[in-house]
Design an enzyme around this catalytic site. Structure first.
Site, PDB file in Angstrom:
ATOM      1  CG  ASP A 169      -2.024   1.087   0.929  1.00 56.08           C
ATOM      2  OD1 ASP A 169      -2.402   1.458   2.230  1.00 56.08           O
ATOM      3  OD2 ASP A 169      -2.269   1.492   0.018  1.00 56.08           O
ATOM      4  CG  ASN A 170      -0.051   3.785   2.087  1.00 53.02           C
ATOM      5  OD1 ASN A 170      -0.067   3.006   3.047  1.00 53.02           O
ATOM      6  ND2 ASN A 170      -1.007   4.634   1.814  1.00 53.02           N
ATOM      7  CD  GLU A 199      -5.604   5.395   3.055  1.00 51.88           C
ATOM      8  OE1 GLU A 199      -4.824   5.080   1.900  1.00 51.88           O
ATOM      9  OE2 GLU A 199      -4.586   5.650   4.014  1.00 51.88           O
TER      10      GLU A 199
HETATM   11  O1  LIG Z   1       1.923   5.559   7.943  1.00 49.90           O
HETATM   12  C1  LIG Z   1       0.770   4.629   7.530  1.00 49.90           C
HETATM   13  N1  LIG Z   1       0.839   3.464   7.899  1.00 49.90           N
HETATM   14  C2  LIG Z   1       1.768   2.943   8.845  1.00 49.90           C
HETATM   15  C3  LIG Z   1       1.433   3.013  10.394  1.00 49.90           C
HETATM   16  C4  LIG Z   1       2.765   2.551  11.143  1.00 49.90           C
HETATM   17  C5  LIG Z   1       2.278   1.462  12.042  1.00 49.90           C
HETATM   18  C6  LIG Z   1       2.950   0.272  11.893  1.00 49.90           C
HETATM   19  C7  LIG Z   1       2.750  -1.074  12.052  1.00 49.90           C
HETATM   20  C8  LIG Z   1       3.863  -1.917  12.145  1.00 49.90           C
HETATM   21  C9  LIG Z   1       4.041  -3.204  12.362  1.00 49.90           C
HETATM   22  C10 LIG Z   1       5.107  -3.770  12.439  1.00 49.90           C
HETATM   23  N2  LIG Z   1       6.278  -3.081  12.525  1.00 49.90           N
HETATM   24  C11 LIG Z   1       6.629  -1.790  12.489  1.00 49.90           C
HETATM   25  C12 LIG Z   1       5.264  -1.071  12.140  1.00 49.90           C
HETATM   26  S1  LIG Z   1       4.834   0.568  12.126  1.00 49.90           S
HETATM   27  C13 LIG Z   1       0.120   5.374   6.313  1.00 49.90           C
HETATM   28  C14 LIG Z   1      -0.030   6.565   6.356  1.00 49.90           C
HETATM   29  C15 LIG Z   1      -0.878   7.242   5.263  1.00 49.90           C
HETATM   30  C16 LIG Z   1      -1.093   8.696   5.361  1.00 49.90           C
HETATM   31  C17 LIG Z   1      -1.057   9.376   3.961  1.00 49.90           C
HETATM   32  C18 LIG Z   1      -1.249  10.773   3.892  1.00 49.90           C
HETATM   33  C19 LIG Z   1      -1.193  11.425   5.024  1.00 49.90           C
HETATM   34  F1  LIG Z   1      -1.287  12.817   4.855  1.00 49.90           F
HETATM   35  C20 LIG Z   1      -1.036  10.814   6.282  1.00 49.90           C
HETATM   36  C21 LIG Z   1      -0.661   9.561   6.406  1.00 49.90           C
HETATM   37  C22 LIG Z   1      -1.760   6.501   4.660  1.00 49.90           C
HETATM   38  C23 LIG Z   1      -1.594   5.125   4.838  1.00 49.90           C
HETATM   39  O2  LIG Z   1      -2.513   4.188   4.002  1.00 49.90           O
HETATM   40  C24 LIG Z   1      -0.769   4.622   5.752  1.00 49.90           C
HETATM   41  O3  LIG Z   1      -0.663   2.991   5.804  1.00 49.90           O
HETATM   42 MG   LIG Z   2      -1.754   2.365   3.997  1.00 50.90          MG
END
Ligand SMILES: O=C(NCCCCc1cc2ccncc2s1)c1cc(-c2ccc(F)cc2)cc(O)c1O
Ligand SMILES: [Mg+2]
Length: 214
Positions: A169-170, A199
């Site tokens: 994703d992303n 999304e």
């Molecule tokens: O950071 C994102 N997703 C990861 C969260 C980090 C959680 C983790 C899980 C884990 C498990 C095991 N080891 C280490 C880790 S770290 C994320 C961010 C945006 C976004 C897009 C534009 C924006 F303006 C602001 C946010 C959109 C998305 O779809 C995302 O998935």
């Molecule tokens: Mg994502």
């Protein structure tokens, strides 16, 4: 003290979805994100692409990196054949606590093993802890700068087989440029980009599907 966004999302699921009905849980979360508060679930547009890839692969072994509130966990688990389970890794205990409740509300708790901790530590432990040899399908949705080091970790730990499918994703927003460069230029992967949007927005984003060639 003020509730968190994941807690408000859980309340919306408990209020608007039907217990044991995964489709209603997915719809309730999408409605919450479109009408109340944006949240970083894969969402309905990219979620439909995720559904089609999971259905095509029909995996027996599944790993998800980045559970968040369990939205994509529910999307994937609802499509798995009877007896198939998925492992999902979440780093943030508060997210994991909400995800467990959302997954249970959907009635999919028996198909999901949620493990708390960083992917860098957990990936090398998977074989011994869960008796997995290789993964048929991996969904990457965690820290964007961990996609590349973790795919190399999968290779080093022998967790991929010829035909293993990785869906990320992303890859545009927030973006994973090093990961894209690697999977698109490596002779060990066949990669394809699925254009979509971030999304619940009109911002460009998409999913990258990469098949390990061995
Ligand atoms: O950071 C994102 N997703 C990861 C969260 C980090 C959680 C983790 C899980 C884990 C498990 C095991 N080891 C280490 C880790 S770290 C994320 C961010 C945006 C976004 C897009 C534009 C924006 F303006 C602001 C946010 C959109 C998305 O779809 C995302 O998935
Ligand atoms: Mg994502």
């Amino acid at each position: 003290t003020r509730s968190t966004r994941p807690q408000r999302m859980l309340k919306a699921v408990q209020k608007n979805a039907t217990k044991g009905n995964p489709e209603s849980v997915i719809s309730a979360i999408d409605y919450f994100c479109k009408n109340s508060e944006w949240a970083m679930n894969v969402g309905d547009e990219k979620g439909s692409i995720l559904d089609s890839v999971v259905t095509e692969v029909n995996p027996s072994t599944v790993l998800e990196l980045g559970t968040y509130c369990g939205y994509s966990t529910v999307r994937i688990a609802r499509l798995l054949s009877p007896g198939t389970k998925l492992i999902t890794l979440e780093f943030n205990p508060a997210y994991a606590a909400v995800a467990r409740q959302i997954i249970a509300y959907a009635g999919l708790q028996d198909k999901v093993t949620l493990v708390e901790g960083p992917s860098s530590e957990l990936i090398p432990q998977i074989k011994e802890r869960f008796g997995i040899t290789t993964f048929d399908f991996i969904f990457l949705d965690h820290w964007k700068d961990r996609y590349l080091p973790d795919i190399k970790l999968f290779e080093e730990c022998g967790l991929l087989r010829k035909g293993s499918v990785l869906l990320a994703d992303n890859v545009i927003c927030p973006g994973t440029p090093e990961y894209l460069e690697y999977v698109r230029n490596s002779p060990h992967y066949e990669s394809r980009y699925y254009p979509a949007h971030l999304e619940y927005t009109k911002v460009e984003d998409g999913l990258e599907k990469s098949v390990f060639l061995g």
